[in-house]
Design a protein around this motif. Structure first.
Motif, PDB file in Angstrom:
ATOM      1  N   PRO A  61       0.831  -1.208   0.000  1.00 58.06           N
ATOM      2  CA  PRO A  61       0.000   0.000   0.000  1.00 58.06           C
ATOM      3  C   PRO A  61       0.862   1.253   0.000  1.00 58.06           C
ATOM      4  CG  PRO A  61      -0.162  -1.162   2.104  1.00 58.06           C
ATOM      5  CD  PRO A  61       0.711  -1.981   1.208  1.00 58.06           C
ATOM      6  N   LEU A  66      -3.590   2.921   0.403  1.00 57.64           N
ATOM      7  CA  LEU A  66      -4.296   2.401  -0.770  1.00 57.64           C
ATOM      8  C   LEU A  66      -3.424   1.435  -1.562  1.00 57.64           C
ATOM      9  CD1 LEU A  66      -5.991   5.653  -2.108  1.00 57.64           C
ATOM     10  CD2 LEU A  66      -6.844   3.998  -0.415  1.00 57.64           C
ATOM     11  N   ARG A  68      -2.722  -0.071  -5.305  1.00 58.25           N
ATOM     12  CA  ARG A  68      -2.885   0.421  -6.677  1.00 58.25           C
ATOM     13  C   ARG A  68      -2.377  -0.625  -7.658  1.00 58.25           C
ATOM     14  NH1 ARG A  68      -1.881   4.743  -3.407  1.00 58.25           N
ATOM     15  NH2 ARG A  68      -3.004   6.673  -3.858  1.00 58.25           N
ATOM     16  N   SER A  69      -3.210  -0.926  -8.631  1.00 59.05           N
ATOM     17  CA  SER A  69      -2.818  -1.865  -9.681  1.00 59.05           C
ATOM     18  C   SER A  69      -1.687  -1.282 -10.507  1.00 59.05           C
ATOM     19  CB  SER A  69      -4.024  -2.158 -10.581  1.00 59.05           C
ATOM     20  OG  SER A  69      -3.633  -2.954 -11.677  1.00 59.05           O
ATOM     21  N   TRP A  76      -7.703   1.449  -7.974  1.00 63.77           N
ATOM     22  CA  TRP A  76      -7.258   1.655  -6.600  1.00 63.77           C
ATOM     23  C   TRP A  76      -8.240   0.996  -5.637  1.00 63.77           C
ATOM     24  CZ3 TRP A  76      -6.134   7.647  -6.294  1.00 63.77           C
ATOM     25  CH2 TRP A  76      -5.129   7.981  -7.218  1.00 63.77           C
ATOM     26  N   ASP A  78      -9.046   0.616  -1.279  1.00 60.37           N
ATOM     27  CA  ASP A  78      -8.773   0.900   0.128  1.00 60.37           C
ATOM     28  C   ASP A  78      -9.097  -0.372   0.905  1.00 60.37           C
ATOM     29  OD1 ASP A  78      -8.817   1.595   2.824  1.00 60.37           O
ATOM     30  OD2 ASP A  78      -9.647   3.581   2.434  1.00 60.37           O
ATOM     31  N   VAL A  93     -12.743   5.820  -3.373  1.00 58.55           N
ATOM     32  CA  VAL A  93     -11.347   5.572  -3.731  1.00 58.55           C
ATOM     33  C   VAL A  93     -11.252   5.066  -5.169  1.00 58.55           C
ATOM     34  CG1 VAL A  93      -9.356   4.067  -3.262  1.00 58.55           C
ATOM     35  CG2 VAL A  93     -10.503   5.269  -1.383  1.00 58.55           C
ATOM     36  N   GLY A  97      -9.236   6.960  -8.259  1.00 61.26           N
ATOM     37  CA  GLY A  97      -8.297   6.303  -9.158  1.00 61.26           C
ATOM     38  C   GLY A  97      -8.680   6.479 -10.614  1.00 61.26           C
ATOM     39  N   SER A 100      -7.631   9.761 -11.946  1.00 62.17           N
ATOM     40  CA  SER A 100      -6.206  10.080 -11.819  1.00 62.17           C
ATOM     41  C   SER A 100      -5.565  10.276 -13.195  1.00 62.17           C
ATOM     42  CB  SER A 100      -5.472   8.951 -11.079  1.00 62.17           C
ATOM     43  OG  SER A 100      -5.406   7.791 -11.901  1.00 62.17           O
ATOM     44  N   HIS A 103      -4.679   6.954 -14.854  1.00 61.92           N
ATOM     45  CA  HIS A 103      -5.767   6.260 -15.541  1.00 61.92           C
ATOM     46  C   HIS A 103      -6.106   6.955 -16.855  1.00 61.92           C
ATOM     47  CE1 HIS A 103      -9.243   3.800 -16.269  1.00 61.92           C
ATOM     48  NE2 HIS A 103      -9.942   4.905 -16.478  1.00 61.92           N
TER      49      HIS A 103
END
Length: 113
Positions: A61, A66, A68-69, A76, A78, A93, A97, A100, A103
């Motif tokens: 994390p 978090l 994240r892949s 993402w 949590d 969350v 993501g 973002s 992404h």
């Protein structure tokens, strides 16, 4: 028609953890599944692996807690909110993501294909 291994496999595990982290993990590794996510209900824990140099390494994390892949930028999770069954936080969350810059770049690259 699909071909090859999926990029991500996700499982919910209650009584099958020894299988999920033993034979199934090896099967996914051999097939080349790039990420493997397991939600351990009995432990209220999430384990997320990524395949690197032929071995699974846990995704750690971030400082914000978090996960994240790596394969799907913007995916993402949590894990604390998931364990607490805080659906609103889990979805917030995920939405963060998906909004973002990582992404956005990923989605644009896919659209160009």
């Amino acid at each position: 028609y699909g071909a090859g291994a999926p990029e991500l496999a996700a499982e919910i595990s209650l009584s099958t953890a020894s299988y999920d982290f033993g034979p199934k993990l090896e099967l996914y590794r051999a097939a080349g599944v790039q990420e493997y996510l397991v939600v351990l209900l009995g432990e209220s824990r999430v384990v997320w692996y990524r395949l690197a140099a032929g071995n699974y390494l846990p995704i750690q994390p971030g400082s914000d807690g978090l996960l994240r892949s790596v394969v799907f930028p913007g995916l993402w999770l949590d894990p604390a909110a998931l364990a607490a069954l805080d659906r609103a936080r889990v979805l917030d969350v995920l939405d963060l993501g998906l909004r973002s810059p990582e992404h956005d770049a990923f989605a644009r690259a896919l659209a160009r294909r």
